[in-house]
Design an enzyme around this catalytic site. Structure first.
Site, short mmCIF file in Angstrom:
data_model
loop_
_atom_site.label_atom_id
_atom_site.label_comp_id
_atom_site.label_asym_id
_atom_site.label_seq_id
_atom_site.Cartn_x
_atom_site.Cartn_y
_atom_site.Cartn_z
N ASP A 195 42.78 30.08 41.27
CA ASP A 195 43.43 28.78 41.17
C ASP A 195 44.75 28.75 41.92
OD1 ASP A 195 41.67 27.40 39.69
OD2 ASP A 195 42.96 27.15 37.94
N LYS A 217 40.75 25.16 48.19
CA LYS A 217 40.02 24.73 49.40
C LYS A 217 38.67 24.09 49.07
CE LYS A 217 42.32 27.87 52.52
NZ LYS A 217 42.49 29.29 52.26
N GLY A 248 46.17 30.54 36.28
CA GLY A 248 47.54 30.71 35.81
C GLY A 248 47.59 30.63 34.30
N GLY A 249 48.57 31.29 33.71
CA GLY A 249 48.77 31.21 32.25
C GLY A 249 47.58 31.76 31.50
N ASP A 250 47.10 31.00 30.53
CA ASP A 250 45.91 31.35 29.77
C ASP A 250 44.80 30.35 30.13
OD1 ASP A 250 44.97 32.95 27.12
OD2 ASP A 250 44.15 30.90 27.13
N GLY A 361 58.65 28.38 36.87
CA GLY A 361 58.90 29.53 36.00
C GLY A 361 58.27 30.80 36.55
N1 SAH Z 1 46.64 27.42 31.83
C1 SAH Z 1 48.05 27.27 32.16
C2 SAH Z 1 48.47 25.82 32.25
C3 SAH Z 1 47.74 25.03 33.29
S1 SAH Z 1 48.22 23.35 33.30
C4 SAH Z 1 48.88 28.04 31.14
O1 SAH Z 1 48.35 28.52 30.13
O2 SAH Z 1 50.07 28.17 31.36
C5 SAH Z 1 49.45 23.35 34.55
C6 SAH Z 1 50.82 23.10 33.94
O3 SAH Z 1 51.30 24.27 33.34
C7 SAH Z 1 51.88 22.73 34.95
O4 SAH Z 1 51.85 21.35 35.22
C8 SAH Z 1 53.14 23.12 34.22
O5 SAH Z 1 53.51 22.17 33.26
C9 SAH Z 1 52.69 24.35 33.49
N2 SAH Z 1 52.99 25.59 34.22
C10 SAH Z 1 52.12 26.57 34.50
N3 SAH Z 1 52.73 27.59 35.12
C11 SAH Z 1 54.03 27.25 35.23
C12 SAH Z 1 55.16 27.87 35.79
N4 SAH Z 1 55.09 29.08 36.35
N5 SAH Z 1 56.34 27.23 35.73
C13 SAH Z 1 56.46 26.02 35.14
N6 SAH Z 1 55.40 25.39 34.61
C14 SAH Z 1 54.20 25.98 34.66
#
Ligand code: SAH
Length: 405
Positions: A195, A217, A248-250, A361
């Site tokens: 992603d 893409k 990203g994130g979870d 972040g």
């Molecule tokens: N699955 C991801 C979130 C995806 S939705 C998670 O668990 O973090 C995408 C949103 O996550 C962005 O619009 C923003 O609000 C937030 N986000 C994700 N990574 C970020 C980062 N590094 N810095 C700031 N906001 C972030």
């Protein structure tokens, strides 16, 4: 070693191994011998309480007297570990006569075998033989094991490839903030489907033969792109590949991860989840803002702001949110933040409630902008805030940064 040696792995299962001596050295060597399945006899008039325990439970035989050469009859391997050099020499001699390899705790030069520093990871046994410098061997062993564990030392050619899909949450963007399991899954992948917000730096470490599918893409439009992602991951997994879906994130926090789980299940493709550090908690944390604080916030809610309050498809009850006392964390909310702030104030939140907007972040460009619910719209505009950003609303922001208010 100053002389040529030939490293080897021994299969000791069921074979007699004699340890002469019952002190600390013997105690350290015996567990690995037991683990290898050896039939261990310890020869010594006295043993440590822990060796005595092993004898009591029948895991070793304790011959409770001094060494006799005949102890080495029918023996495959011997460790001379007494404090008495004369005894160790006698063990060496008896071993040599019987053509048994002998480890000497007191004299590496006289020994005919050496105990390496050993570690096990990723289906590999790591054994380091040092030049009479056990501390250095142990350090190198630790580093090799740690590198195998975190995936920075690839073991992909020895691995058993498991076809299927692994959803890996990559954390907020800093390559240090992925889990060990996530890094391993990446290193073991045949295909990585990544992603936009997945930590990019980790992708540059992928071996050259890994297929990288960049979701940015794929066809635009959220429905079309999700469908083509599902297609790609199912398709590659069916072709027998180990597929990592890298986000990203979870994956399960506004990541559409469960749609991919369902697609895999429908297609009969095995799917595994590796959770990630999610941005609504991690990004404020990196900016020094706690989402809870004793006596200040006893709840925090995480809300997607991708739809404005009042939108017919919105599932959020904004007046209920306004009625809460704790922290509100907004994601995907930069565009709708002014409308959300109005809804919260309209629902009874104080317009003076502190707000922090943490942009990018965990990235080199990370910055935090402070506002209040009342001033948020103007501050976002003036500061030119762009996604990705996490917006934190609540008194925890004042606790973390009192001078901003
Ligand atoms: N699955 C991801 C979130 C995806 S939705 C998670 O668990 O973090 C995408 C949103 O996550 C962005 O619009 C923003 O609000 C937030 N986000 C994700 N990574 C970020 C980062 N590094 N810095 C700031 N906001 C972030």
């Amino acid at each position: 070693m100053d002389f040529p040696i030939y490293p080897s792995g021994l299969r000791l299962s069921g074979r007699r191994v004699v340890v002469v001596g019952g002190g600390q050295v013997a105690q350290r060597r015996v567990p690995a011998l037991i683990a290898a399945g050896a039939a261990v006899s310890v020869v010594s008039p006295h043993v440590t309480p822990s060796l005595e325990g092993l004898a009591g439970s029948g895991e070793i035989a304790w011959i409770e007297r001094g060494f006799q050469a005949a102890d080495l009859d029918d023996t495959w391997y011997v460790i001379a570990a007494t404090r008495d050099t004369a005894v160790n020499e006698a063990v060496s001699r008896a071993a040599e006569e019987r053509r048994i390899f002998c480890v000497r705790a007191d004299d590496a030069v006289e020994a005919t075998a050496w105990t390496p520093a050993v570690g096990r990871e990723a289906g590999l046994t790591v054994a380091i033989l040092g030049n009479r410098d056990p501390r250095r061997s142990a350090t190198v062993r630790d580093e090799v094991v740690a590198s195998l564990r975190d995936g920075s030392l690839a073991s992909r050619h020895q691995r058993a490839r498991i076809p299927g899909v692994t959803l890996v949450g990559g954390g907020p963007g800093d390559p240090e903030l992925i889990t060990v399991a996530g890094r391993k899954a990446l290193m073991d992948a045949d295909v990585v489907v990544a992603d936009r917000l997945a930590p990019r730096e980790l992708l540059s470490e992928l071996p050259a033969d890994v297929e990288l599918v960049d979701v940015a893409k794929l066809p635009r439009g959220s429905a079309a792109s999700q469908e083509s992602i599902n297609e790609v991951i199912v398709d590659r997994a069916r072709a027998g590949k180990a597929v990592v879906r890298f986000k990203g994130g979870d994956s399960f926090v506004f990541g559409r991860g469960y749609e991919e789980v369902l697609a895999c299940q429908e297609a009969g493709v095995p799917v595994r989840i590796v959770p990630g550090l999610t941005s609504p908690v991690t990004v404020p944390g990196l900016a020094g803002i706690p989402v809870t604080h004793r006596g200040v916030a006893h709840d925090f809610v995480v809300i997607s702001g991708h739809l404005p309050p009042g939108h017919p498809e919105s599932l959020t009850d904004w007046s209920a949110v306004a009625g809460l006392h704790g922290t509100v964390v907004l994601m995907m909310a930069v565009q709708n933040a002014p409308a959300i702030a109005s809804a919260l104030v309209g629902g009874g939140r104080d317009p003076g409630t502190p707000v922090a907007v943490v942009c990018d972040g965990a990235m080199p460009t990370q910055r935090t902008v402070y506002a209040t619910l009342g001033s948020l719209a103007g501050v976002l505009e003036a500061e030119g805030v762009r996604p990705p950003a996490i917006i934190v609303v609540g008194e925890v922001v004042r606790v973390a940064c009192p001078e901003a208010f």
